[in-house]
Scaffold this motif. Structure first.
Motif, PDB file in Angstrom:
ATOM      1  N   VAL A   1     -10.157  -4.379 -21.679  1.00 29.81           N
ATOM      2  CA  VAL A   1      -8.745  -4.591 -22.683  1.00 29.81           C
ATOM      3  C   VAL A   1      -9.290  -5.312 -23.673  1.00 29.81           C
TER       4      VAL A   1
ATOM      5  N   MET B   1      -1.642  -4.721 -27.702  1.00 32.04           N
ATOM      6  CA  MET B   1      -1.992  -3.502 -26.418  1.00 32.04           C
ATOM      7  C   MET B   1      -0.867  -4.682 -25.444  1.00 32.04           C
TER       8      MET B   1
ATOM      9  N   GLY C   1      -1.743  -2.584 -20.568  1.00 35.26           N
ATOM     10  CA  GLY C   1      -3.253  -2.338 -21.234  1.00 35.26           C
ATOM     11  C   GLY C   1      -4.369  -2.064 -20.204  1.00 35.26           C
ATOM     12  N   VAL C   2      -4.565  -1.898 -18.687  1.00 34.92           N
ATOM     13  CA  VAL C   2      -4.971  -1.595 -17.341  1.00 34.92           C
ATOM     14  C   VAL C   2      -4.699  -0.844 -17.009  1.00 34.92           C
TER      15      VAL C   2
ATOM     16  N   VAL D   1      -6.321   2.226 -19.541  1.00 33.17           N
ATOM     17  CA  VAL D   1      -8.016   1.822 -20.156  1.00 33.17           C
ATOM     18  C   VAL D   1      -7.780   3.799 -18.624  1.00 33.17           C
TER      19      VAL D   1
END
Length: 121
Positions: free
Chosen positions: A31, A36, A42-43, A46
């Motif tokens: 990340v 973010m 953030g995860v 992605v």
């Protein structure tokens, strides 16, 4: 990580199914630091970068390793969407091609009917 039935098992139980509609992944990803928000967001961002992803559910975050520019995370998540015709091995390669995915540890594909698959496309 939960293991979904195979395509053959799904067909035996539900009749004709040939579309992968969701995938559960156990991956290491990175990340980017910065704007973010929080780490789960953030995860999710992605994982949402996986081609065909429409809905992302971040599961258990197992490990967090901060680095200078990125945060490396081991995570289990579920991604729903339009993934065309991917078997588990091809899907693992598909997930690995997404930006920020460093390693794919496991993939379980959930198959559905064509009508289910159309909900995501």
């Amino acid at each position: 990580m939960a293991l979904y039935q195979t395509q053959a098992d799904a067909q035996e139980t539900n009749g004709p199914v040939d579309e992968p509609v969701a995938v559960e992944v156990d991956v290491e990803l990175r990340v980017p630091r910065g704007e973010m928000g929080d780490l789960p967001a953030g995860v999710a961002e992605v994982l949402a970068g996986i081609d065909g992803a429409a809905v992302v559910d971040v599961g258990e975050i197992d490990a967090v390793r901060p680095a200078a520019l990125d945060i490396y995370v081991d995570v289990t998540g579920r991604v729903e969407g339009d993934f065309s015709d991917h078997d588990p091995d091809t899907m693992a390669d598909h997930v690995a091609d997404a930006f920020g995915i460093e390693a794919v540890h496991a993939v379980a594909v959930e198959y559905g009917t064509r009508a289910d698959a159309d909900d995501y496309g």
